[in-house]
Design a protein around this motif. Structure first.
Motif, mmCIF file in Angstrom:
data_model
loop_
_atom_site.group_PDB
_atom_site.id
_atom_site.type_symbol
_atom_site.label_atom_id
_atom_site.label_comp_id
_atom_site.label_asym_id
_atom_site.label_seq_id
_atom_site.Cartn_x
_atom_site.Cartn_y
_atom_site.Cartn_z
ATOM 1 N N PHE A 33 0.833 -1.199 0.000
ATOM 2 C CA PHE A 33 0.000 0.000 0.000
ATOM 3 C C PHE A 33 0.865 1.246 0.000
ATOM 4 C CE2 PHE A 33 -4.093 -1.918 1.228
ATOM 5 C CZ PHE A 33 -3.671 -3.146 1.674
ATOM 6 N N TYR A 48 -2.942 0.314 -4.024
ATOM 7 C CA TYR A 48 -2.718 -1.047 -3.545
ATOM 8 C C TYR A 48 -2.218 -1.889 -4.706
ATOM 9 C CZ TYR A 48 -3.927 -5.794 -2.004
ATOM 10 O OH TYR A 48 -3.903 -7.134 -1.669
ATOM 11 N N LEU A 87 3.810 7.145 2.705
ATOM 12 C CA LEU A 87 4.113 5.958 3.491
ATOM 13 C C LEU A 87 3.901 4.705 2.658
ATOM 14 C CD1 LEU A 87 2.150 7.074 6.665
ATOM 15 C CD2 LEU A 87 4.612 7.108 6.393
ATOM 16 N N MET A 91 1.463 -5.631 3.600
ATOM 17 C CA MET A 91 0.612 -6.513 4.397
ATOM 18 C C MET A 91 1.274 -7.883 4.441
ATOM 19 S SD MET A 91 -3.465 -7.200 3.996
ATOM 20 C CE MET A 91 -3.897 -5.590 4.609
ATOM 21 N N ASN A 94 0.143 -12.412 8.098
ATOM 22 C CA ASN A 94 -0.914 -12.316 9.117
ATOM 23 C C ASN A 94 -1.895 -11.195 8.812
ATOM 24 O OD1 ASN A 94 0.090 -14.424 10.769
ATOM 25 N ND2 ASN A 94 1.651 -13.035 11.560
ATOM 26 N N TYR A 95 -1.787 -10.648 7.630
ATOM 27 C CA TYR A 95 -2.656 -9.543 7.203
ATOM 28 C C TYR A 95 -2.499 -8.310 8.078
ATOM 29 C CZ TYR A 95 -4.729 -12.716 3.882
ATOM 30 O OH TYR A 95 -4.912 -13.586 2.850
ATOM 31 N N GLN A 96 -1.301 -8.115 8.591
ATOM 32 C CA GLN A 96 -0.999 -6.879 9.307
ATOM 33 C C GLN A 96 -0.103 -6.016 8.444
ATOM 34 O OE1 GLN A 96 0.481 -7.480 13.263
ATOM 35 N NE2 GLN A 96 -1.584 -7.732 14.060
ATOM 36 N N LEU A 97 -0.272 -4.701 8.602
ATOM 37 C CA LEU A 97 0.528 -3.767 7.819
ATOM 38 C C LEU A 97 1.861 -3.505 8.510
ATOM 39 C CD1 LEU A 97 -2.016 -1.092 6.536
ATOM 40 C CD2 LEU A 97 -0.776 -2.786 5.198
ATOM 41 N N TRP A 99 4.878 -0.952 8.341
ATOM 42 C CA TRP A 99 5.031 0.396 7.814
ATOM 43 C C TRP A 99 6.481 0.789 7.594
ATOM 44 C CZ3 TRP A 99 0.974 3.387 6.394
ATOM 45 C CH2 TRP A 99 -0.290 2.981 6.832
ATOM 46 N N GLY A 100 6.717 1.505 6.495
ATOM 47 C CA GLY A 100 7.963 2.228 6.339
ATOM 48 C C GLY A 100 7.885 3.509 7.152
ATOM 49 N N PHE B 34 -7.654 -1.765 13.732
ATOM 50 C CA PHE B 34 -6.300 -1.608 14.247
ATOM 51 C C PHE B 34 -6.172 -0.253 14.936
ATOM 52 C CE2 PHE B 34 -4.612 -5.250 12.005
ATOM 53 C CZ PHE B 34 -5.426 -5.355 10.888
ATOM 54 N N TYR B 36 -3.334 2.555 16.148
ATOM 55 C CA TYR B 36 -1.966 3.006 15.985
ATOM 56 C C TYR B 36 -1.758 4.260 16.842
ATOM 57 C CZ TYR B 36 -2.046 0.310 11.562
ATOM 58 O OH TYR B 36 -2.154 -0.666 10.613
ATOM 59 N N SER B 43 6.990 7.412 12.359
ATOM 60 C CA SER B 43 6.057 6.580 11.621
ATOM 61 C C SER B 43 4.951 6.082 12.540
ATOM 62 C CB SER B 43 6.806 5.404 11.005
ATOM 63 O OG SER B 43 5.948 4.614 10.219
ATOM 64 N N LEU B 44 3.926 5.558 11.909
ATOM 65 C CA LEU B 44 2.851 4.947 12.682
ATOM 66 C C LEU B 44 3.370 3.713 13.408
ATOM 67 C CD1 LEU B 44 0.010 5.045 10.046
ATOM 68 C CD2 LEU B 44 0.142 6.418 12.098
ATOM 69 N N ARG B 97 -10.405 -2.803 8.662
ATOM 70 C CA ARG B 97 -10.171 -3.645 7.491
ATOM 71 C C ARG B 97 -11.477 -3.880 6.756
ATOM 72 N NH1 ARG B 97 -7.875 -9.438 8.739
ATOM 73 N NH2 ARG B 97 -5.921 -8.350 9.030
ATOM 74 N N GLN B 103 -10.668 -6.208 -3.476
ATOM 75 C CA GLN B 103 -9.389 -6.317 -2.788
ATOM 76 C C GLN B 103 -9.533 -5.813 -1.354
ATOM 77 O OE1 GLN B 103 -7.286 -3.859 -5.615
ATOM 78 N NE2 GLN B 103 -7.284 -2.095 -4.262
ATOM 79 N N GLU B 104 -8.816 -6.459 -0.483
ATOM 80 C CA GLU B 104 -8.858 -6.048 0.917
ATOM 81 C C GLU B 104 -8.016 -4.803 1.104
ATOM 82 O OE1 GLU B 104 -7.921 -9.109 3.714
ATOM 83 O OE2 GLU B 104 -7.031 -7.693 5.119
ATOM 84 N N GLN B 106 -7.325 -1.247 4.026
ATOM 85 C CA GLN B 106 -7.587 -0.637 5.320
ATOM 86 C C GLN B 106 -7.893 0.835 5.119
ATOM 87 O OE1 GLN B 106 -4.859 -1.167 8.546
ATOM 88 N NE2 GLN B 106 -4.438 -3.305 8.063
#
Lengths: 109, 117
Positions: A33, A48, A87, A91, A94-97, A99-100, B34, B36, B43-44, B97, B103-104, B106
Motif C-alpha cells: 500500500f 494497492y 508511506l 501486508m 498475518n494480514y498486518q501492515l 510500515w515504512g 487496528f 496506531y 512513523s505509525l 479492514r 481487494q482487501e 484498510q
C-alpha cells in the motif's frame, strides 16, 4: 526481521515528476500500500498493488516487483498540495501492515 | 471510498484520568480494526489489533491494562487510555479492514490528538 526502506526526504519542483522508491523484506506478502499523510492528519489511501506491474490512477501510479521486493510511487504534474509524507506499507502473512518510516516530499515552486 | 470516523478528534485531560476514543466504520462492517499511535515526525506504530467478539491482540511493549480495547460490534471499536500520563500524549489513529470489495484494504480514521497535562 521485517523491514521496509524508503528515502527520508525528497525535493521536487512544481509541475515535474517524482518517483518514491520502497524496498521491503517481510514474512509473507499480501499486498503493498501507498498512503499520503499531510502534517497533523491521518494517512489517506493512495494505491494497492498485489500483482507485479504498474497501476495508474490519475496523476499517481504505483509499481510492484515482488521478486525484487520493490515498489515505487510515481507522482506526475506535481502540485504544491502534494507536499506531504508518503508511506509505504506491506501486508504480511498475518494480514498486518508493516510500515515504512515515510518519505517527506517537499515541492518547490 | 469507505469512511471511518473517530471521536473525539482532540482531547485534553488531566493526568490520572481515563480517556475513551471511538472508532466507527460508517458504511462497511469491520471484523478487524487496528489502533496506531504516532509521535511527532515518526512513523505509525501499531498498538493492537481489535477483533470483534474476542480479545484484542497487543503488540510487544504495549500495556493491555493501560490501553483497553473493546470491539463491541462490527462497526465500533473503542480504545480507553486509563490513568493517562503526559507521556501518553500522542496522535491515536484507528483503521478498519474492509474485505467486502474485490481487494482487501484498510481505511483510516482521521485520528485523535490526545494531550495529557
Amino acid at each position: 526481521g521485517q523491514n521496509i526502506d524508503q528515502p527520508t526526504e525528497m525535493t521536487a519542483t512544481e509541475g515535474a515528476i517524482v518517483q518514491i522508491n520502497c524496498t521491503y523484506q517481510t514474512s509473507g506478502f499480501n499486498g503493498l500500500f501507498w498512503y499520503q499523510q499531510h502534517a497533523g492528519e491521518a494517512p489517506t489511501f493512495l494505491s494497492y498493488n498485489v500483482l507485479d506491474g504498474l497501476e495508474e490512477k490519475g496523476r499517481f501510479s504505483s509499481f510492484l516487483s515482488r521478486s525484487k521486493g520493490y515498489s515505487y510511487l510515481l507522482l506526475k504534474e506535481l502540485q504544491m498540495k502534494d507536499s506531504a509524507s508518503y508511506l509505504c506499507a506491506v501486508m504480511d502473512s498475518n494480514y498486518q501492515l508493516i510500515w515504512g518510516a515515510g518519505t517527506k516530499l517537499i515541492i518547490k515552486p | 471510498g469507505a469512511v471511518v470516523s473517530q471521536h473525539p478528534s482532540r482531547v485534553i485531560c488531566k493526568s490520572g484520568t481515563s480517556v475513551k476514543i471511538e472508532c466507527r466504520s460508517l458504511d462497511f462492517q469491520a471484523t478487524t480494526m487496528f489502533w496506531y499511535r504516532q509521535f511527532p515526525k515518526q512513523s505509525l506504530m501499531l498498538m493492537a489489533t481489535s477483533n470483534e467478539g474476542s480479545k484484542a491482540t497487543y503488540e510487544q511493549g504495549v500495556e493491555k491494562d493501560k490501553f483497553l480495547i473493546n470491539h463491541a460490534s462490527l462497526t465500533l471499536s473503542t480504545l480507553t487510555v486509563t490513568s493517562a500520563h503526559p507521556e501518553d500524549s500522542s496522535f491515536y489513529i484507528c483503521s478498519a479492514r474492509d474485505i467486502s470489495g474485490e481487494q482487501e484494504t484498510q481505511y483510516f480514521g482521521p485520528g485523535t490528538r490526545l494531550l495529557v497535562l
